[in-house]
Design a protein around this motif. Structure first.
Motif, PDB file in Angstrom:
ATOM      1  N   ASP A  72      -7.943  21.024  22.947  1.00 59.27           N
ATOM      2  CA  ASP A  72      -8.479  22.190  22.407  1.00 59.27           C
ATOM      3  C   ASP A  72      -8.031  23.207  23.117  1.00 59.27           C
ATOM      4  N   ASN A  73      -7.053  23.989  22.662  1.00 62.13           N
ATOM      5  CA  ASN A  73      -6.717  25.243  23.188  1.00 62.13           C
ATOM      6  C   ASN A  73      -7.830  26.362  23.159  1.00 62.13           C
ATOM      7  N   ALA A  74      -8.616  26.469  22.379  1.00 59.27           N
ATOM      8  CA  ALA A  74      -9.588  27.625  22.270  1.00 59.27           C
ATOM      9  C   ALA A  74     -10.490  27.107  23.430  1.00 59.27           C
ATOM     10  N   LYS A  75     -10.822  26.019  23.684  1.00 59.19           N
ATOM     11  CA  LYS A  75     -11.799  25.716  24.847  1.00 59.19           C
ATOM     12  C   LYS A  75     -11.101  25.266  25.940  1.00 59.19           C
ATOM     13  N   ASN A  76      -9.843  25.367  26.085  1.00 59.79           N
ATOM     14  CA  ASN A  76      -8.997  25.169  27.178  1.00 59.79           C
ATOM     15  C   ASN A  76      -9.595  23.754  27.962  1.00 59.79           C
ATOM     16  N   THR A  77      -9.621  22.817  27.038  1.00 61.20           N
ATOM     17  CA  THR A  77     -10.232  21.591  27.403  1.00 61.20           C
ATOM     18  C   THR A  77      -9.069  20.404  26.754  1.00 61.20           C
ATOM     19  N   VAL A  78      -9.330  19.133  27.670  1.00 61.71           N
ATOM     20  CA  VAL A  78      -8.358  18.022  27.145  1.00 61.71           C
ATOM     21  C   VAL A  78      -9.342  17.007  27.092  1.00 61.71           C
ATOM     22  N   TYR A  79      -8.958  15.987  26.061  1.00 55.20           N
ATOM     23  CA  TYR A  79      -9.918  14.891  25.828  1.00 55.20           C
ATOM     24  C   TYR A  79      -9.163  13.684  26.079  1.00 55.20           C
ATOM     25  N   LEU A  80      -9.821  12.701  26.428  1.00 56.17           N
ATOM     26  CA  LEU A  80      -9.421  11.175  26.228  1.00 56.17           C
ATOM     27  C   LEU A  80     -10.374  10.340  25.352  1.00 56.17           C
ATOM     28  N   GLN A  81      -9.971  10.129  24.145  1.00 57.45           N
ATOM     29  CA  GLN A  81     -10.908   9.294  23.414  1.00 57.45           C
ATOM     30  C   GLN A  81     -10.486   7.760  23.767  1.00 57.45           C
ATOM     31  N   MET A  82     -11.405   6.931  24.006  1.00 56.21           N
ATOM     32  CA  MET A  82     -11.125   5.627  24.341  1.00 56.21           C
ATOM     33  C   MET A  82     -11.908   4.693  23.474  1.00 56.21           C
ATOM     34  N   ASN A  83     -10.972   3.908  22.798  1.00 50.09           N
ATOM     35  CA  ASN A  83     -11.771   2.969  21.799  1.00 50.09           C
ATOM     36  C   ASN A  83     -11.441   1.404  22.151  1.00 50.09           C
ATOM     37  N   ALA A  84     -12.217   0.742  21.487  1.00 48.45           N
ATOM     38  CA  ALA A  84     -12.070  -0.686  21.915  1.00 48.45           C
ATOM     39  C   ALA A  84     -12.130  -1.156  23.482  1.00 48.45           C
ATOM     40  N   LEU A  85     -13.032  -0.578  24.216  1.00 51.43           N
ATOM     41  CA  LEU A  85     -12.846  -0.480  25.375  1.00 51.43           C
ATOM     42  C   LEU A  85     -13.105  -2.031  26.102  1.00 51.43           C
ATOM     43  N   LYS A  86     -12.234  -2.338  27.134  1.00 50.15           N
ATOM     44  CA  LYS A  86     -12.430  -3.704  27.657  1.00 50.15           C
ATOM     45  C   LYS A  86     -12.864  -3.627  29.284  1.00 50.15           C
ATOM     46  N   PRO A  87     -13.470  -4.584  29.850  1.00 48.79           N
ATOM     47  CA  PRO A  87     -14.013  -4.574  31.273  1.00 48.79           C
ATOM     48  C   PRO A  87     -12.811  -4.228  31.989  1.00 48.79           C
ATOM     49  N   GLU A  88     -11.820  -4.485  31.789  1.00 48.58           N
ATOM     50  CA  GLU A  88     -10.634  -3.976  32.774  1.00 48.58           C
ATOM     51  C   GLU A  88     -10.230  -2.408  32.673  1.00 48.58           C
ATOM     52  N   ASP A  89     -11.126  -1.774  31.863  1.00 49.37           N
ATOM     53  CA  ASP A  89     -10.838  -0.330  31.704  1.00 49.37           C
ATOM     54  C   ASP A  89     -11.997   0.490  32.513  1.00 49.37           C
ATOM     55  N   SER A  90     -12.605  -0.521  33.209  1.00 48.80           N
ATOM     56  CA  SER A  90     -13.504   0.052  34.044  1.00 48.80           C
ATOM     57  C   SER A  90     -12.913   0.676  35.240  1.00 48.80           C
ATOM     58  N   ALA A  91     -13.199   2.103  35.761  1.00 50.05           N
ATOM     59  CA  ALA A  91     -12.528   2.705  36.660  1.00 50.05           C
ATOM     60  C   ALA A  91     -13.154   4.187  36.848  1.00 50.05           C
ATOM     61  N   MET A  92     -12.795   4.781  37.873  1.00 50.97           N
ATOM     62  CA  MET A  92     -12.788   6.141  37.959  1.00 50.97           C
ATOM     63  C   MET A  92     -11.825   6.865  37.162  1.00 50.97           C
ATOM     64  N   TYR A  93     -12.176   7.692  36.500  1.00 54.79           N
ATOM     65  CA  TYR A  93     -10.979   8.507  35.664  1.00 54.79           C
ATOM     66  C   TYR A  93     -10.834   9.827  36.068  1.00 54.79           C
ATOM     67  N   TYR A  94      -9.710  10.331  36.156  1.00 52.99           N
ATOM     68  CA  TYR A  94      -9.459  11.428  36.783  1.00 52.99           C
ATOM     69  C   TYR A  94      -8.436  12.336  35.929  1.00 52.99           C
ATOM     70  N   CYS A  95      -9.086  13.707  35.673  1.00 51.52           N
ATOM     71  CA  CYS A  95      -8.081  14.443  34.879  1.00 51.52           C
ATOM     72  C   CYS A  95      -7.041  15.090  35.793  1.00 51.52           C
ATOM     73  N   ALA A  96      -5.854  15.364  35.463  1.00 49.45           N
ATOM     74  CA  ALA A  96      -4.826  16.018  36.136  1.00 49.45           C
ATOM     75  C   ALA A  96      -4.268  17.130  35.513  1.00 49.45           C
ATOM     76  N   ALA A  97      -3.424  17.652  36.338  1.00 47.57           N
ATOM     77  CA  ALA A  97      -2.776  18.852  35.774  1.00 47.57           C
ATOM     78  C   ALA A  97      -1.297  19.193  36.476  1.00 47.57           C
ATOM     79  N   ARG A  98      -0.376  19.178  35.760  1.00 43.48           N
ATOM     80  CA  ARG A  98       0.821  19.767  36.285  1.00 43.48           C
ATOM     81  C   ARG A  98       1.585  20.935  35.646  1.00 43.48           C
ATOM     82  N   SER A  99       1.954  21.806  36.561  1.00 41.43           N
ATOM     83  CA  SER A  99       2.442  23.240  36.016  1.00 41.43           C
ATOM     84  C   SER A  99       3.730  22.651  35.389  1.00 41.43           C
ATOM     85  N   GLY A 100       3.919  23.600  34.433  1.00 40.61           N
ATOM     86  CA  GLY A 100       5.236  23.500  33.398  1.00 40.61           C
ATOM     87  C   GLY A 100       5.078  22.804  32.116  1.00 40.61           C
ATOM     88  N   PRO A 101       5.920  22.996  31.439  1.00 36.10           N
ATOM     89  CA  PRO A 101       5.743  22.698  29.708  1.00 36.10           C
ATOM     90  C   PRO A 101       6.105  21.131  29.658  1.00 36.10           C
TER      91      PRO A 101
END
Length: 125
Positions: A72-101
């Motif tokens: 959402d550019n107006a909110k300067n926010t990124v989302y990760l919608q996760m559906n059909a989650l599995k036990p193997e998806d269990s983890a610490m999730y990190y947001c990351a940014a890289r400069s450049g287009p």
């Protein structure tokens, strides 16, 4: 000063959904690349999804068809919608940014310029 603040993690049963959010400050998500990584105990950090400045998205095989990265550019926010989650998806999730287009090369942690503090996702069977 760049800050990435994740939220939205939690505990869910297998088959459920979660939406992670990453609010950025000091960094414009629409002009750069944003990604989500995850790390489970005893495993290496792995890239899950990325979105570049043009809106192009890329996913790890484990995430294809189940996860969706968006922003959402107006909110300067990124989302990760996760559906059909599995036990193997269990983890610490990190947001990351890289400069450049665009994100050249594979989705690896060494390409990241900024990290969030992480949000825990636990999926029970």
């Amino acid at each position: 000063q760049v800050q990435l603040v994740e939220s939205g993690g939690g505990s869910v049963q297998a088959g459920g959904s979660l939406r992670l959010s990453c609010a950025a400050s000091g960094f414009t998500v629409s002009s750069n690349c944003m990604a989500w990584f995850r790390q489970a105990p005893g495993k290496e950090r792995e890239g899950v999804a990325l979105i570049n400045s043009y809106g192009f998205t890329r996913y790890a095989d484990s995430a294809k068809g189940r996860f969706t990265i968006s922003r959402d550019n107006a909110k300067n926010t990124v989302y990760l919608q996760m559906n059909a989650l599995k036990p193997e998806d269990s983890a610490m999730y990190y947001c990351a940014a890289r400069s450049g287009p665009t994100w050249v090369g594979s989705l690896r942690g060494s390409s990241v310029d900024y990290w969030g503090q992480g949000t825990q996702v636990t999926v029970s069977s």
